[in-house]
Motif scaffolding. Structure first.
Motif, PDB file in Angstrom:
ATOM      1  N   ASP A  48       1.246  -5.600  -1.969  1.00  0.00           N
ATOM      2  CA  ASP A  48       0.050  -4.815  -2.444  1.00  0.00           C
ATOM      3  C   ASP A  48       0.891  -3.677  -3.362  1.00  0.00           C
ATOM      4  O   ASP A  48       1.940  -3.235  -3.228  1.00  0.00           O
ATOM      5  CB  ASP A  48      -0.587  -4.061  -1.342  1.00  0.00           C
ATOM      6  CG  ASP A  48      -1.431  -5.157  -0.916  1.00  0.00           C
ATOM      7  OD1 ASP A  48      -1.967  -6.167  -1.650  1.00  0.00           O
ATOM      8  OD2 ASP A  48      -1.836  -5.278   0.418  1.00  0.00           O
ATOM      9  N   TYR A  49       0.030  -3.089  -4.299  1.00  0.00           N
ATOM     10  CA  TYR A  49       0.312  -1.999  -5.136  1.00  0.00           C
ATOM     11  C   TYR A  49      -0.720  -0.974  -5.066  1.00  0.00           C
ATOM     12  O   TYR A  49      -1.995  -1.184  -5.148  1.00  0.00           O
ATOM     13  CB  TYR A  49       0.477  -2.480  -6.430  1.00  0.00           C
ATOM     14  CG  TYR A  49       1.974  -3.125  -6.839  1.00  0.00           C
ATOM     15  CD1 TYR A  49       3.118  -2.297  -7.152  1.00  0.00           C
ATOM     16  CD2 TYR A  49       2.221  -4.400  -6.508  1.00  0.00           C
ATOM     17  CE1 TYR A  49       4.152  -3.110  -7.673  1.00  0.00           C
ATOM     18  CE2 TYR A  49       3.490  -5.116  -6.553  1.00  0.00           C
ATOM     19  CZ  TYR A  49       4.426  -4.392  -7.325  1.00  0.00           C
ATOM     20  OH  TYR A  49       5.519  -4.959  -7.604  1.00  0.00           O
ATOM     21  N   ASN A  94      -7.134  -2.001  -4.575  1.00  0.00           N
ATOM     22  CA  ASN A  94      -7.987  -1.095  -3.805  1.00  0.00           C
ATOM     23  C   ASN A  94      -7.359  -0.321  -3.131  1.00  0.00           C
ATOM     24  O   ASN A  94      -6.617  -0.571  -1.910  1.00  0.00           O
ATOM     25  CB  ASN A  94      -8.818  -2.025  -2.715  1.00  0.00           C
ATOM     26  CG  ASN A  94      -9.825  -1.256  -2.111  1.00  0.00           C
ATOM     27  OD1 ASN A  94      -9.500  -0.165  -1.420  1.00  0.00           O
ATOM     28  ND2 ASN A  94     -11.111  -1.877  -1.840  1.00  0.00           N
ATOM     29  N   ASP A  95      -7.105   1.058  -3.484  1.00  0.00           N
ATOM     30  CA  ASP A  95      -6.219   1.997  -2.899  1.00  0.00           C
ATOM     31  C   ASP A  95      -6.464   2.392  -1.335  1.00  0.00           C
ATOM     32  O   ASP A  95      -5.800   2.328  -0.796  1.00  0.00           O
ATOM     33  CB  ASP A  95      -6.212   3.454  -3.781  1.00  0.00           C
ATOM     34  CG  ASP A  95      -5.436   3.218  -5.180  1.00  0.00           C
ATOM     35  OD1 ASP A  95      -4.577   2.257  -5.017  1.00  0.00           O
ATOM     36  OD2 ASP A  95      -5.268   4.289  -5.687  1.00  0.00           O
ATOM     37  N   ALA A 145      -3.803   1.830   1.511  1.00  0.00           N
ATOM     38  CA  ALA A 145      -3.640   2.905   2.093  1.00  0.00           C
ATOM     39  C   ALA A 145      -3.496   2.558   3.849  1.00  0.00           C
ATOM     40  O   ALA A 145      -2.521   3.080   4.341  1.00  0.00           O
ATOM     41  CB  ALA A 145      -4.530   4.213   1.751  1.00  0.00           C
ATOM     42  N   GLN A 146      -4.596   1.746   4.097  1.00  0.00           N
ATOM     43  CA  GLN A 146      -4.644   1.713   5.439  1.00  0.00           C
ATOM     44  C   GLN A 146      -3.591   0.555   5.878  1.00  0.00           C
ATOM     45  O   GLN A 146      -3.254   0.966   6.967  1.00  0.00           O
ATOM     46  CB  GLN A 146      -6.226   0.698   5.410  1.00  0.00           C
ATOM     47  CG  GLN A 146      -7.297   1.756   5.444  1.00  0.00           C
ATOM     48  CD  GLN A 146      -8.527   0.736   5.711  1.00  0.00           C
ATOM     49  OE1 GLN A 146      -8.711  -0.252   5.302  1.00  0.00           O
ATOM     50  NE2 GLN A 146      -9.694   1.564   5.700  1.00  0.00           N
ATOM     51  N   LYS A 184      -4.187  12.563  -2.188  1.00  0.00           N
ATOM     52  CA  LYS A 184      -4.218  13.170  -0.733  1.00  0.00           C
ATOM     53  C   LYS A 184      -5.540  12.776  -0.181  1.00  0.00           C
ATOM     54  O   LYS A 184      -5.381  12.538   1.048  1.00  0.00           O
ATOM     55  CB  LYS A 184      -4.252  14.725  -0.936  1.00  0.00           C
ATOM     56  CG  LYS A 184      -4.518  15.505   0.297  1.00  0.00           C
ATOM     57  CD  LYS A 184      -4.478  17.130   0.038  1.00  0.00           C
ATOM     58  CE  LYS A 184      -4.343  17.671   1.139  1.00  0.00           C
ATOM     59  NZ  LYS A 184      -5.566  17.490   2.319  1.00  0.00           N
ATOM     60  N   GLU A 185      -6.565  12.772  -0.871  1.00  0.00           N
ATOM     61  CA  GLU A 185      -7.739  12.110  -0.141  1.00  0.00           C
ATOM     62  C   GLU A 185      -7.859  10.874   0.363  1.00  0.00           C
ATOM     63  O   GLU A 185      -8.132  10.533   1.675  1.00  0.00           O
ATOM     64  CB  GLU A 185      -8.931  12.453  -1.109  1.00  0.00           C
ATOM     65  CG  GLU A 185      -9.143  13.669  -1.795  1.00  0.00           C
ATOM     66  CD  GLU A 185      -8.447  14.383  -2.403  1.00  0.00           C
ATOM     67  OE1 GLU A 185      -8.330  15.510  -2.903  1.00  0.00           O
ATOM     68  OE2 GLU A 185      -7.567  13.599  -3.031  1.00  0.00           O
ATOM     69  N   VAL A 186      -7.261  10.083  -0.203  1.00  0.00           N
ATOM     70  CA  VAL A 186      -7.031   8.485   0.477  1.00  0.00           C
ATOM     71  C   VAL A 186      -6.032   8.686   1.386  1.00  0.00           C
ATOM     72  O   VAL A 186      -6.652   7.737   2.339  1.00  0.00           O
ATOM     73  CB  VAL A 186      -6.576   7.635  -0.810  1.00  0.00           C
ATOM     74  CG1 VAL A 186      -6.245   6.275  -0.423  1.00  0.00           C
ATOM     75  CG2 VAL A 186      -7.655   7.260  -1.926  1.00  0.00           C
TER      76      VAL A 186
END
Length: 205
Positions: free
Chosen positions: A71-72, A104-105, A109-110, A138-140
């Motif tokens: 993933d990227y 899908n950031d 991130a998850q 930062k939010e993600v």
């Protein structure tokens, strides 16, 4: 630009020959999209559009190929594409990847949060730093790490028992463990509490 011939080169790639121009190589998808045939005389503006679509397809396929292996984040993939393609084309490809759902950031991130917190047993600070290096906002990151706000002590104790406990036979070993745990992203107060809970005296004598 007059096309004098189109012949199969290899796979789905075709060789397109021109009158008084160097040949080029296009995927059959592009040839069909623009209905390219021998004998057609293309205006320069039309040929520029063909080249743009060909570059778009190559960039898109390159991105999908890379995504087959890992993933990227949006930013990291954009940087990868930008090495070979102009900025405007990269934005266009990225929008396509987002539309397809392969970039899908939040999902990315998850997955990173799970890896860093559950597998690597990082503290929140280290996990946050590593995720920022992947190009996430930062939010993600905060959203992905939210579910790990509880359980810091348990992860810390697991890490101590897994990597450090057998070496903590004297003050020198305990101090080395503390320094390592700080590098893992844990706060000193949490480290002291974890050491206390597994009955290791962490107080300086």
């Amino acid at each position: 630009m007059k096309i004098t011939g189109i012949e199969k080169y290899k796979g789905s790639t075709y060789k397109v020959e021109f009158e008084q121009q160097e040949p080029c190589y296009l995927n059959i998808e592009i040839i069909n999209k623009f209905n390219l045939k021998a004998g057609i005389d293309l205006p320069l503006s039309a040929w520029e559009q063909v080249k743009e679509e060909s570059d778009f397809r190559r960039a898109r396929e390159r991105a999908l190929y890379l995504l087959d292996y890992k993933d990227y984040s949006y930013v990291d993939m954009f940087k990868k594409l930008r090495q070979n393609y102009d900025e405007e084309l990269c934005y266009r490809v990225m929008q396509k990847l987002v539309d397809l759902g392969v970039i899908n950031d939040r999902r990315y991130a998850q997955g990173l949060a799970r890896h860093y917190m559950e597998v690597k047993l990082f503290g929140r600070r280290r996990a946050f730093q590593e995720m920022r290096l992947k190009g996430l906002t930062k939010e993600v990151i905060d959203l992905a790490l939210e579910e790990y706000e509880q359980g810091t002590g348990e992860r810390l104790r697991r890490l101590i028992e897994k990597k450090h406990l057998r070496y903590m036979t004297d003050e020198k070993g305990i101090n080395r463990a503390k320094n390592s745990l700080i590098r893992y992203g844990y706060d000193y107060g949490d480290i002291k509490e974890a050491l206390r809970e597994i009955q290791i005296d962490s107080e300086d004598e």
